[in-house]
Design a protein around this motif. Structure first.
Motif, PDB file in Angstrom:
ATOM      1  N   LEU A 120      34.296-145.385 -24.315  1.00 27.69           N
ATOM      2  CA  LEU A 120      34.151-143.939 -24.247  1.00 27.69           C
ATOM      3  C   LEU A 120      32.799-143.559 -23.642  1.00 27.69           C
ATOM      4  N   GLU A 121      31.756-144.239 -24.035  1.00 27.83           N
ATOM      5  CA  GLU A 121      30.427-143.928 -23.498  1.00 27.83           C
ATOM      6  C   GLU A 121      30.354-144.271 -22.013  1.00 27.83           C
ATOM      7  N   ALA A 122      31.025-145.344 -21.612  1.00 29.19           N
ATOM      8  CA  ALA A 122      31.051-145.694 -20.187  1.00 29.19           C
ATOM      9  C   ALA A 122      31.759-144.610 -19.385  1.00 29.19           C
ATOM     10  N   LEU A 123      32.845-144.065 -19.946  1.00 30.47           N
ATOM     11  CA  LEU A 123      33.539-142.963 -19.277  1.00 30.47           C
ATOM     12  C   LEU A 123      32.663-141.720 -19.198  1.00 30.47           C
ATOM     13  N   ARG A 124      31.946-141.445 -20.267  1.00 26.07           N
ATOM     14  CA  ARG A 124      31.100-140.251 -20.284  1.00 26.07           C
ATOM     15  C   ARG A 124      29.949-140.339 -19.290  1.00 26.07           C
ATOM     16  N   ASP A 125      29.635-141.555 -18.865  1.00 27.08           N
ATOM     17  CA  ASP A 125      28.610-141.697 -17.830  1.00 27.08           C
ATOM     18  C   ASP A 125      29.092-141.202 -16.472  1.00 27.08           C
ATOM     19  N   ILE A 126      30.426-141.140 -16.288  1.00 33.51           N
ATOM     20  CA  ILE A 126      30.937-140.731 -14.981  1.00 33.51           C
ATOM     21  C   ILE A 126      31.658-139.382 -15.005  1.00 33.51           C
ATOM     22  N   VAL A 127      32.224-138.991 -16.152  1.00 30.70           N
ATOM     23  CA  VAL A 127      32.864-137.678 -16.278  1.00 30.70           C
ATOM     24  C   VAL A 127      32.553-137.109 -17.655  1.00 30.70           C
ATOM     25  N   SER A 128      32.691-135.809 -17.783  1.00 33.18           N
ATOM     26  CA  SER A 128      32.509-135.151 -19.076  1.00 33.18           C
ATOM     27  C   SER A 128      33.864-134.951 -19.740  1.00 33.18           C
ATOM     28  N   PRO A 129      33.905-134.951 -21.067  1.00 34.17           N
ATOM     29  CA  PRO A 129      35.147-134.562 -21.728  1.00 34.17           C
ATOM     30  C   PRO A 129      35.518-133.137 -21.306  1.00 34.17           C
ATOM     31  N   ILE A 130      36.772-132.777 -21.577  1.00 36.07           N
ATOM     32  CA  ILE A 130      37.237-131.442 -21.179  1.00 36.07           C
ATOM     33  C   ILE A 130      36.693-130.426 -22.181  1.00 36.07           C
ATOM     34  N   ASP A 131      35.594-129.766 -21.800  1.00 39.73           N
ATOM     35  CA  ASP A 131      35.035-128.728 -22.663  1.00 39.73           C
ATOM     36  C   ASP A 131      35.305-127.332 -22.117  1.00 39.73           C
ATOM     37  N   GLN A 132      35.663-127.283 -20.838  1.00 40.25           N
ATOM     38  CA  GLN A 132      36.098-126.037 -20.228  1.00 40.25           C
ATOM     39  C   GLN A 132      36.887-126.369 -18.963  1.00 40.25           C
ATOM     40  N   ASP A 133      37.660-125.411 -18.480  1.00 40.86           N
ATOM     41  CA  ASP A 133      38.455-125.669 -17.286  1.00 40.86           C
ATOM     42  C   ASP A 133      37.552-125.907 -16.079  1.00 40.86           C
ATOM     43  N   ARG A 134      37.948-126.874 -15.275  1.00 38.69           N
ATOM     44  CA  ARG A 134      37.233-127.200 -14.044  1.00 38.69           C
ATOM     45  C   ARG A 134      38.228-127.854 -13.088  1.00 38.69           C
ATOM     46  N   ILE A 135      37.770-128.284 -11.943  1.00 34.69           N
ATOM     47  CA  ILE A 135      38.654-128.946 -10.976  1.00 34.69           C
ATOM     48  C   ILE A 135      38.825-130.397 -11.417  1.00 34.69           C
ATOM     49  N   PHE A 136      39.931-130.683 -12.082  1.00 34.97           N
ATOM     50  CA  PHE A 136      40.104-131.995 -12.702  1.00 34.97           C
ATOM     51  C   PHE A 136      40.420-133.105 -11.696  1.00 34.97           C
ATOM     52  N   ALA A 137      40.785-132.731 -10.468  1.00 36.27           N
ATOM     53  CA  ALA A 137      41.072-133.755  -9.452  1.00 36.27           C
ATOM     54  C   ALA A 137      39.874-134.671  -9.258  1.00 36.27           C
ATOM     55  N   ALA A 138      38.679-134.090  -9.307  1.00 39.71           N
ATOM     56  CA  ALA A 138      37.471-134.902  -9.121  1.00 39.71           C
ATOM     57  C   ALA A 138      37.285-135.883 -10.269  1.00 39.71           C
ATOM     58  N   ASP A 139      37.617-135.463 -11.478  1.00 39.03           N
ATOM     59  CA  ASP A 139      37.493-136.349 -12.640  1.00 39.03           C
ATOM     60  C   ASP A 139      38.475-137.514 -12.546  1.00 39.03           C
ATOM     61  N   ILE A 140      39.712-137.196 -12.154  1.00 44.97           N
ATOM     62  CA  ILE A 140      40.716-138.258 -12.018  1.00 44.97           C
ATOM     63  C   ILE A 140      40.251-139.284 -10.995  1.00 44.97           C
ATOM     64  N   GLN A 141      39.727-138.789  -9.893  1.00 44.34           N
ATOM     65  CA  GLN A 141      39.276-139.701  -8.830  1.00 44.34           C
ATOM     66  C   GLN A 141      38.142-140.598  -9.309  1.00 44.34           C
ATOM     67  N   LYS A 142      37.207-140.038 -10.043  1.00 46.38           N
ATOM     68  CA  LYS A 142      36.079-140.834 -10.537  1.00 46.38           C
ATOM     69  C   LYS A 142      36.526-141.918 -11.515  1.00 46.38           C
ATOM     70  N   ILE A 143      37.458-141.563 -12.398  1.00 47.56           N
ATOM     71  CA  ILE A 143      37.939-142.567 -13.363  1.00 47.56           C
ATOM     72  C   ILE A 143      38.805-143.599 -12.643  1.00 47.56           C
ATOM     73  N   GLU A 144      39.598-143.150 -11.679  1.00 46.57           N
ATOM     74  CA  GLU A 144      40.410-144.084 -10.912  1.00 46.57           C
ATOM     75  C   GLU A 144      39.527-145.120 -10.229  1.00 46.57           C
ATOM     76  N   GLN A 145      38.413-144.699  -9.672  1.00 45.40           N
ATOM     77  CA  GLN A 145      37.480-145.639  -9.046  1.00 45.40           C
ATOM     78  C   GLN A 145      36.850-146.568 -10.091  1.00 45.40           C
ATOM     79  N   PHE A 146      36.591-146.037 -11.270  1.00 44.33           N
ATOM     80  CA  PHE A 146      36.052-146.831 -12.375  1.00 44.33           C
ATOM     81  C   PHE A 146      37.017-147.952 -12.765  1.00 44.33           C
ATOM     82  N   LEU A 147      38.311-147.700 -12.611  1.00 46.60           N
ATOM     83  CA  LEU A 147      39.328-148.680 -12.997  1.00 46.60           C
ATOM     84  C   LEU A 147      39.643-149.677 -11.892  1.00 46.60           C
ATOM     85  N   CYS A 148      39.100-149.464 -10.689  1.00 44.11           N
ATOM     86  CA  CYS A 148      39.336-150.407  -9.601  1.00 44.11           C
ATOM     87  C   CYS A 148      38.591-151.721  -9.829  1.00 44.11           C
ATOM     88  N   ILE A 149      39.034-152.763  -9.129  1.00 43.91           N
ATOM     89  CA  ILE A 149      38.323-154.044  -9.191  1.00 43.91           C
ATOM     90  C   ILE A 149      36.932-153.876  -8.618  1.00 43.91           C
TER      91      ILE A 149
END
Length: 492
Positions: A463-492
Motif C-alpha cells: 500500500l505504501e509503495a502504491l501511495r508513492d505513485i498515486v493518491s487514494p481516491i479522496d476526491q474526483d480527478r482524472i483517474f486515467a492517469a492513476d490507472i496508467q501509473k499503477i499499470e506501469q508499476f505492475l510491468c516487469i
C-alpha cells in the motif's frame, strides 16, 4: 552472459536477455555443428543434388529446379518477396526475442547456414540492433514467414531497425558500425525465415509478463480482502490439500503469507459465515491460471530450443528431409490456453472491484468509495472500465488455433494461426494489467477507510509503495492517469 547452444535456453535466461540486457555468446561445440551443416549444403550445390529450398523454388514452386548460378539470387528474392508484413510493429522487446530465438534454433546445426550469419545475429543482440517487424501477415505455417523476412531484411541491409524508438535504415546502421550487409548463400534465406520465432518470441514476452501479473494479483487480492474484512479460513491448507492441485495449494499458502498478522481479516462466523466466490475461491481460480502458465512454460521452452526449419540436414548431408517442424500448432494451442487463463484473472478481479464499490456489497464502505457520495462519483466509472476490459478479453480469447486457410496453391493447406493467438494473448495481458491496476487503486482506497495500522505488514508495504505513485481516491480527478501509473508499476 548467456551462452547459446541451441538446446538449453530457458525462460529465465530470456528474461535476463530481454529485460536486463544480458549479452550472449555462442557455444563453440554448437558452432562446429553449424559449420558441418554448412559444408553439407555446399556439397549439395556442387554435386547438383536436387534438394528443396537449396536449388528448387518454394511452396508450390518446389518442383522448379534452380540453376547453381542462381542459388544466391533465389535466397534474396525469397526474403524480399516474403516481407509482406502489415500493421503496427511488434514491441521492440519482442523483436529482440525474435533475434535470440532464431539464432538459438540455427545453432542446432540442422539448417545449413554459415556461422558468419549467426555471429552477426549475436552482434545484433549484444549491440541492441533490433529489427522493425510488422505484427500482421503470418499464418503460423510455413512458420512465421512474413515477420521473419522483415528480420532477415536487416541482415542484408534492406530493412529497418529501432533507434531511440524510431525506425532507421539497417543499411545506415551497418555503416555506423563499420560492417557490411550479409550476402546470403544457398539455403540461408530459407533457413532464416522458416520457423516459429515470431509467435514464440511474442509468447515468451507474454509468459514473462503474465507470470508476474499472476503473482501481483495475489497481493492486490489480499488488500481487497483486508478492506472487505475477508475470511481467511478459506485458505486453510487442509481444504486445498483435499483437492490436490499443487498450484491451488501454493496460492492459498501465499495468500496466508500476504495476510499474516492482519488485524482486518476475520474468521468464519465473526461477521459472516463465508465470503463470495471472488474472495473465497482465489486459490482455486488463480491456481488454475498457474496451471495454464505451467503448461505454457513447458511448450515454450521446448519450442525455444527446437529446429523449426525445412528441410533439415542430418548426418553431414547424407539425410536431407523435408518435414513440417515450422507448423506452429503447439504454440498456437499454448497461446490460446494462455488467453483463457489470463482472461479469468481479470474476470475475478473485476468482480472484486464490484464488491469494493457497490454499497450493497462493500461491508459499509462509502458508496463507490466516494468521499462525498452523489456530489463526487468516486470509483463508479473505474468499475465500468474494468467491465469493458474483461468484456473485450472475452472476444480476444476466442481461439485462433481453430481457424485455417489454405495457401500457396493449396500446397500449404493447413496452418496454425499461432501468431494471431500470440498477439491476442498480449492484448489480453495488457487488459488484465489495467484491470488489476484498477483493483489496486480501489483496494488501496478502501483500506484507507479501515485502520491502516492493522493491515498485514506485507500488504501495508505494498500500500505504501502504491501511495508513492498515486493518491487514494479522496476526491474526483482524472483517474486515467492513476490507472496508467499503477499499470506501469505492475510491468516487469
Amino acid at each position: 552472459m548467456v551462452e547459446l547452444t541451441g538446446d538449453s535456453l530457458t525462460l529465465k535466461q530470456m528474461e535476463e536477455i530481454l529485460y536486463n540486457d544480458d549479452k550472449i555468446t555462442l557455444n563453440s561445440d554448437a558452432l562446429a555443428r553449424v559449420k558441418k551443416g554448412r559444408e553439407a549444403v555446399e556439397n549439395i550445390v556442387q554435386n547438383d543434388r536436387t534438394v528443396y529450398g537449396i536449388n528448387t523454388g518454394f511452396g508450390k514452386f518446389s518442383d522448379v529446379k534452380i540453376d547453381e548460378k542462381d542459388t544466391k539470387a533465389l535466397q534474396l528474392h525469397l526474403i524480399r518477396s516474403h516481407a509482406c508484413g502489415v500493421g503496427e510493429p511488434f514491441p521492440e522487446v519482442v523483436s529482440r526475442a525474435m533475434v535470440v530465438l532464431r539464432l538459438n534454433a540455427l545453432m542446432k546445426g540442422f539448417s545449413g547456414i554459415r556461422a558468419d550469419v549467426l555471429e552477426r545475429f549475436a552482434y545484433m543482440v549484444n549491440h541492441k540492433i533490433h529489427p522493425v517487424i510488422p505484427q500482421q501477415g503470418s499464418l503460423g505455417a510455413s512458420g512465421d514467414l512474413a515477420p521473419l523476412s522483415h528480420l532477415a531484411l536487416v541482415l542484408v541491409g534492406e530493412g529497418f531497425v529501432w533507434k531511440d524508438g524510431k525506425p532507421i535504415s539497417a543499411k545506415d546502421v551497418w555503416r555506423e558500425h563499420g560492417l557490411s550487409p550479409i550476402v546470403l548463400e544457398a539455403k540461408e534465406g530459407l533457413a532464416l525465415i522458416n520457423g516459429t520465432q515470431a509467435m514464440t518470441a511474442q509468447g515468451v514476452v507474454n509468459y514473462l509478463e503474465a507470470e508476474k501479473l499472476a503473482y501481483d494479483s495475489e497481493w492486490i487480492a489480499a488488500m481487497t480482502m483486508e478492506s472487505l474484512k475477508g475470511i481467511t479460513d478459506a485458505f486453510h491448507p487442509a481444504i486445498h490439500e483435499a483437492r490436490g492441485y499443487a498450484e491451488q495449494i501454493s496460492v492459498a499458502e501465499r495468500m496466508l503469507e500476504w495476510l499474516k498478522g492482519s488485524g482486518l481479516t476475520t474468521k468464519q462466523g465473526e461477521l459472516r459465515v463465508q465470503d463470495a466466490y471472488s474472495i473465497r475461491c482465489i486459490p482455486q481460480v488463480h491456481g488454475a491460471t498457474f496451471q495454464v502458465l505451467s503448461y505454457v512454460k513447458e511448450k515454450l521452452e521446448i519450442e525455444m530450443n527446437a529446429a523449426t526449419d525445412n528441410p533439415l540436414i542430418f548426418d553431414d548431408g547424407e539425410i536431407v528431409v523435408s518435414g513440417g517442424n515450422f507448423h506452429g500448432q503447439p504454440i498456437a494451442f499454448a497461446m490460446d490456453f494462455l488467453k483463457i487463463g489470463m482472461a479469468e484473472l481479470a474476470n475475478i478481479s473485476e468482480r472484486r472491484i464490484e464488491r469494493l464499490v457497490n454499497p450493497q456489497l462493500n461491508e459499509g464502505l462509502p458508496p463507490f468509495l466516494s468521499s462525498e457520495p452523489g456530489l463526487q462519483s468516486g470509483a463508479m466509472i473505474l468499475q465500468y472500465s474494468a467491465a469493458s476490459l474483461v468484456s473485450e478479453n472475452k472476444t480476444l480469447a476466442h481461439p485462433a488455433s481453430v481457424d485455417s486457410i489454405p495457401s500457396s496453391g493449396n500446397q500449404e493447406d493447413h496452418v496454425s494461426m499461432g501468431t494471431i493467438g500470440s498477439r491476442h494473448a498480449y492484448q489480453i495481458i495488457k487488459n488484465v494489467r489495467n484491470v488489476l491496476a484498477i483493483e489496486a487503486l480501489c483496494a488501496m482506497t478502501a483500506c484507507m477507510y479501515q485502520n491502516v495500522e492493522n493491515m498485514a505488514p506485507r500488504t501495508r508495504e505494498k500500500l505504501e509503495a502504491l501511495r508513492d505513485i498515486v493518491s487514494p481516491i479522496d476526491q474526483d480527478r482524472i483517474f486515467a492517469a492513476d490507472i496508467q501509473k499503477i499499470e506501469q508499476f505492475l510491468c516487469i
